[in-house]
Design an enzyme around this catalytic site. Structure first.
Site, short mmCIF file in Angstrom:
data_model
loop_
_atom_site.label_atom_id
_atom_site.label_comp_id
_atom_site.label_asym_id
_atom_site.label_seq_id
_atom_site.Cartn_x
_atom_site.Cartn_y
_atom_site.Cartn_z
N ASN A 80 -7.39 17.88 -1.60
CA ASN A 80 -6.70 17.89 -0.60
C ASN A 80 -7.99 18.67 0.66
OD1 ASN A 80 -3.99 17.59 -2.15
ND2 ASN A 80 -3.90 17.19 -0.47
N GLU A 137 0.40 5.20 -5.72
CA GLU A 137 0.92 6.02 -5.67
C GLU A 137 1.79 6.40 -5.50
OE1 GLU A 137 -0.52 9.12 -2.53
OE2 GLU A 137 0.19 10.85 -3.82
N HIS A 184 -2.90 5.54 -0.46
CA HIS A 184 -1.92 7.31 -0.49
C HIS A 184 -0.34 7.05 0.44
CE1 HIS A 184 -1.49 10.66 1.97
NE2 HIS A 184 -0.81 11.00 0.86
N ASP A 197 -6.77 16.06 -7.14
CA ASP A 197 -6.64 16.03 -5.46
C ASP A 197 -7.12 17.20 -4.78
OD1 ASP A 197 -6.28 15.21 -3.10
OD2 ASP A 197 -4.90 14.68 -2.45
N GLU A 208 -10.34 13.24 -5.29
CA GLU A 208 -9.65 13.13 -4.56
C GLU A 208 -9.87 14.02 -3.28
OE1 GLU A 208 -5.95 11.35 -4.71
OE2 GLU A 208 -5.71 11.50 -3.11
N LYS A 233 -2.62 18.84 -8.52
CA LYS A 233 -3.28 19.41 -7.24
C LYS A 233 -4.19 20.30 -7.83
CE LYS A 233 -1.49 16.98 -3.67
NZ LYS A 233 -1.53 16.48 -2.95
MG LIG Z 1 -5.13 13.38 -1.44
#
Ligand SMILES: [Mg+2]
Length: 364
Positions: A199, A319, A299, A197, A223, A168
């Site tokens: 988000n 994932e 996902h 990612d 992402e 993240k």
């Molecule tokens: Mg994601």
């Protein structure tokens, strides 16, 4: 074969250490189990995990049992496209996207579970399998209370045998992102694949600034840098950056995926089996993206995604969470060999939920 009943069961598992991304914390811990019964004894299962917003599970249960289920009774479960069309017609007045599509998706997964079970084959093979395993990456790099906890998760991913990990980014500064990437790279070595990612954490200008920095570290993809509705903005990122853009976990149905593909919004499209649709819709999303020369990654993990990715030629990654410990909810257990998750040989989708788990966690 005829459908005789549908039951939606709400389970709750306490989330002891909620994980966070750039903007959200996932602490609801609820799962709606959809069971579709037939007159030939086959029971189809789907599990819909609710990460945020506990009351959402109650709404989904009402939607499944009171609004959608009556349209199923008496139908042949092998007529999956006919049933999907009926369900769209019911839901389109309040919006076939959104939560209604979670219900339609769960039913479609349960129907394809019945299809596989009735033919005594994993559903991927009934759909026309193109592989029996799929490379997996671990979604382990969440935000935790300490850097020590973060690094422990990263190290565990290597020890388990994954060859790819997602981290993240975007909760704090770019400098913090780079520290997280460098710290992970030190533990993982130069060959390990790393995705990041955000988000939806950035605007377009910030995504370009950070994307330019990430691509210096050989990141596999960036992402969801922006809110998913900003397809044209994503398309400009695709043009401005060398790092591939991935998006799709918040898209509903082939129509939104088609729009994203038309806009040139990403290189990797990531359907979520709760939102995008069940296998019926996934196959069409797969075909649209394949024709456009793009890739599919799931996902989320679990046996539904493995079945779908083994039936979609342009799929590249599953994932996954850790597979080290027994999955106490599902009968079917997944296995990873050399960084690839094997298609389980369980007939159907592998979604059957253990009765002892239901008894221990049922709240409605
Ligand atoms: Mg994601």
């Amino acid at each position: 074969m005829k459908i005789t009943n549908l039951e939606a069961i709400i389970l709750e598992v306490e989330v002891k250490n909620p994980a966070s991304d750039a903007l959200h914390t996932y602490d609801a811990g609820r799962t709606v189990v959809t069971r579709v019964y037939t007159d030939e004894g086959h029971v189809g299962y789907a599990t819909t995990h609710i990460g945020r917003g506990k009351p959402t599970a109650d709404v989904l249960k009402v939607l499944l049992e009171k609004e959608l289920a009556p349209a199923l009774i008496g139908e042949d479960p092998l007529f999956t496209r006919k049933i999907r069309h009926k369900l769209w017609n019911i839901a389109d007045y309040h919006g076939a996207e959104g939560l209604a599509h979670w219900g339609i998706s769960a039913i479609d997964i349960a129907l394809w579970d019945i299809v596989g079970k009735s033919m005594n084959q994993p559903t991927a093979k009934v759909l026309g399998a193109c592989r029996d395993r799929i490379p997996a990456y671990s979604m382990a790099g969440w935000y935790f209370d300490s850097e020590k906890a973060y690094l422990e998760k990263v190290i565990a991913v290597v020890e388990e045998g994954f060859k790819a990990i997602k981290l993240k980014v975007g909760r704090y500064s770019l400098e913090n992102d780079i520290e997280r990437i460098k710290a992970a790279r030190r533990e993982l070595g130069s060959e390990f694949t790393i995705m990041v990612d955000a988000n939806q954490g950035f605007d377009e200008r910030e995504a370009i600034r950070r994307g330019r920095a990430y691509q210096e570290y050989g990141i596999r993809w960036l992402e969801e840098p922006l809110i998913p509705q900003h397809k044209q903005n994503h398309a400009r990122l695709v043009q401005a950056l060398d790092i591939p853009i991935a998006i799709g976990e918040n898209y509903y149905s082939k129509h939104q995926f088609y729009d994203a593909v038309q806009a040139g919004a990403a290189s990797v499209l990531q359907p979520d089996n709760r939102r995008a649709g069940g296998p019926t819709e996934w196959l069409e999303i797969g075909a649209i993206t394949d024709a456009a020369g793009l890739h599919i990654a799931s996902h989320g993990g679990g046996p539904v995604n493995v079945n779908m990715l083994c039936a979609i030629p342009n799929a590249i990654y599953l994932e996954s969470g850790s597979l080290k410990h027994e999955n106490k909810m599902l009968v079917t257990q997944l296995k990873m060999v050399d960084g690839e998750v094997l298609l389980p040989d369980t007939p159907g989708m592998g979604t059957e939920v253990r009765e002892d788990f239901i008894a221990a966690h049922r709240v409605d």
